[in-house]
Design an enzyme around this catalytic site. Sequence first.
Site, PDB file in Angstrom:
ATOM      1  N   LYS A  10       0.854  -1.210   0.000  1.00 21.81           N
ATOM      2  CA  LYS A  10       0.000   0.000   0.000  1.00 21.81           C
ATOM      3  C   LYS A  10       0.878   1.245   0.000  1.00 21.81           C
ATOM      4  O   LYS A  10       2.044   1.205   0.430  1.00 21.81           O
ATOM      5  CB  LYS A  10      -0.945   0.017   1.215  1.00 21.81           C
ATOM      6  CG  LYS A  10      -0.261   0.123   2.595  1.00 21.81           C
ATOM      7  CD  LYS A  10      -0.055   1.533   3.102  1.00 21.81           C
ATOM      8  CE  LYS A  10       0.791   1.519   4.351  1.00 21.81           C
ATOM      9  NZ  LYS A  10       1.513   2.558   4.835  1.00 21.81           N
ATOM     10  N   ASP A 136      -2.843  -1.893  10.243  1.00 21.99           N
ATOM     11  CA  ASP A 136      -2.975  -1.807   8.783  1.00 21.99           C
ATOM     12  C   ASP A 136      -3.582  -3.077   8.170  1.00 21.99           C
ATOM     13  O   ASP A 136      -3.876  -3.101   6.972  1.00 21.99           O
ATOM     14  CB  ASP A 136      -1.588  -1.602   8.132  1.00 21.99           C
ATOM     15  CG  ASP A 136      -1.108  -0.163   8.235  1.00 21.99           C
ATOM     16  OD1 ASP A 136      -1.920   0.711   8.598  1.00 21.99           O
ATOM     17  OD2 ASP A 136       0.088   0.076   7.968  1.00 21.99           O
TER      18      ASP A 136
HETATM   19  P1  ATP Z   1       3.960  -0.378   7.990  1.00 22.42           P
HETATM   20  O1  ATP Z   1       3.876   0.442   6.741  1.00 22.42           O
HETATM   21  O2  ATP Z   1       2.686  -1.134   8.309  1.00 22.42           O
HETATM   22  O3  ATP Z   1       4.531   0.312   9.154  1.00 22.42           O
HETATM   23  P2  ATP Z   1       6.376  -1.499   7.049  1.00 22.42           P
HETATM   24  O4  ATP Z   1       6.245  -1.615   5.570  1.00 22.42           O
HETATM   25  O5  ATP Z   1       7.097  -0.291   7.544  1.00 22.42           O
HETATM   26  O6  ATP Z   1       4.943  -1.572   7.678  1.00 22.42           O
HETATM   27  P3  ATP Z   1       7.004  -4.291   7.262  1.00 22.42           P
HETATM   28  O7  ATP Z   1       7.632  -4.601   5.955  1.00 22.42           O
HETATM   29  O8  ATP Z   1       5.620  -4.772   7.452  1.00 22.42           O
HETATM   30  O9  ATP Z   1       7.090  -2.744   7.606  1.00 22.42           O
HETATM   31  O10 ATP Z   1       7.995  -4.864   8.373  1.00 22.42           O
HETATM   32  C1  ATP Z   1       8.105  -4.338   9.673  1.00 22.42           C
HETATM   33  C2  ATP Z   1       8.736  -5.392  10.572  1.00 22.42           C
HETATM   34  O11 ATP Z   1       7.820  -6.465  10.730  1.00 22.42           O
HETATM   35  C3  ATP Z   1      10.001  -5.993  10.007  1.00 22.42           C
HETATM   36  O12 ATP Z   1      11.117  -5.439  10.640  1.00 22.42           O
HETATM   37  C4  ATP Z   1       9.892  -7.482  10.248  1.00 22.42           C
HETATM   38  O13 ATP Z   1      10.823  -7.911  11.234  1.00 22.42           O
HETATM   39  C5  ATP Z   1       8.488  -7.712  10.800  1.00 22.42           C
HETATM   40  N1  ATP Z   1       7.700  -8.688  10.011  1.00 22.42           N
HETATM   41  C6  ATP Z   1       6.861  -9.578  10.514  1.00 22.42           C
HETATM   42  N2  ATP Z   1       6.272 -10.299   9.566  1.00 22.42           N
HETATM   43  C7  ATP Z   1       6.728  -9.860   8.392  1.00 22.42           C
HETATM   44  C8  ATP Z   1       6.476 -10.221   7.030  1.00 22.42           C
HETATM   45  N3  ATP Z   1       5.625 -11.202   6.691  1.00 22.42           N
HETATM   46  N4  ATP Z   1       7.099  -9.516   6.079  1.00 22.42           N
HETATM   47  C9  ATP Z   1       7.943  -8.505   6.423  1.00 22.42           C
HETATM   48  N5  ATP Z   1       8.243  -8.147   7.686  1.00 22.42           N
HETATM   49  C10 ATP Z   1       7.641  -8.804   8.675  1.00 22.42           C
END
Ligand code: ATP
Length: 284
Positions: A10, A136
Site C-alpha cells: 500500500k 494496517d
Molecule cells: P507499515 O507500513 O505497516 O509500518 P512497514 O512496511 O514499515 O509496515 P514491514 O515490511 O511490514 O514494515 O515490516 C516491519 C517489521 O515487521 C520488520 O522489521 C519485520 O521484522 C516484521 N515482520 C513480521 N512479519 C513480516 C512479514 N511477513 N514480512 C515482512 N516483515 C515482517
Amino acid sequence: MKIYEKAPAKINLMLDVLHKRPDGYHEVEMIMTMVDLADRLTITELSRDTIQISSQAGYIPLDEKNLAFQAAQKIKAKYNIKQGVHIHIDKQIPVAAGLAGGSSDAAAALRGLNRLWNLQIPHEDMMELGASIGSDVPFCITGGTALATGRGELLTPLTSPPDCWVVLAKPPINVSTADVYGRFRADKIAKHPSALEMQKALENKSFDEICHQLGNVLEDVTLTHYPQVQQLKQAMIQLGADGVLMSGSGPTVFGLISRESKVARVYNGLRGFCKEVYAVRILT
Ligand code: ATP
C-alpha cells in the site's frame, strides 16, 4: 491442496496524525491505496498440527514474529483447526519500508486460510482478526482505496485514483515505525493534509488535484533524521514525477506519474541513488 494469494503493497496518499490516545496509539486519518507490487503466498495444508513459514528473503522473521504466522495462529485458535499449515512467502515488497508488507502478508494469509479450510468467515470477523494482528491489516484485507481512521482500523471505502504509474524508491536504511511516531510532535506540524480535499480529488478522478493534495505529517520527522530520504524526494521531483510523497513512516518515497513516456526517465534517474526502485501501476 495449495492456495495462492497475492499480498500487494500500500501507499499513503495522505497521512495525518491527530493526537495520542490514552491507550498509547495515535489517532490517525489516512487515505491508502494498493499498488501492483506484491508478495506471493503459497499456502499448503499439513496433517501435523504445526505452523511453518518459509521465504526466499533472508531478513524476515520465520517464527511467531512473522505476521502471517500470527494470522494462522489466530485462525487456528478461533476455529479450532487441528491441521497445520506451511506458508511460503515470496517476498517482493521491501521490508520496514512504509509499504505494509508484513500487514499485507497477514491479510493474504487470513484470506488464503479462510479458503483452504472453507471457513466462510464473516467479513466483520475477518476485520476483527486482522485488527488484532496490526492496525494496517484490516485495510490490507479489503484492499482498494480507503479512508482509515481510529488507529487505522476503521475503514471507509473511497473511489480509486485514475490509472497511473507509481515509481517507488527505498533508500538503504531501515526506519522503525514506532521510533518515528515516538519522535512525532503534533504541535510542531505547520500544515495538516486534508482528507476531505483528497476525497474530493478522488471522486472527481482529478489526477492533478490528487498530486496537489498529497501530504504526510510523518515526513517532517523522517526527513529531518534521514537526509537521504529528503534527497530522494528532491531527485524524484527534479526528474519530473507529477506528485511525490513518503509512504507511511518511510523511508520509501513514491512518485505518481500520469504519462508512460516519463516513467523510464524517473526510474533510471533514481537507480543512480538507490538499488531498490520499482515502477508499477496503481491497483484500480
Ligand atoms: P507499515 O507500513 O505497516 O509500518 P512497514 O512496511 O514499515 O509496515 P514491514 O515490511 O511490514 O514494515 O515490516 C516491519 C517489521 O515487521 C520488520 O522489521 C519485520 O521484522 C516484521 N515482520 C513480521 N512479519 C513480516 C512479514 N511477513 N514480512 C515482512 N516483515 C515482517
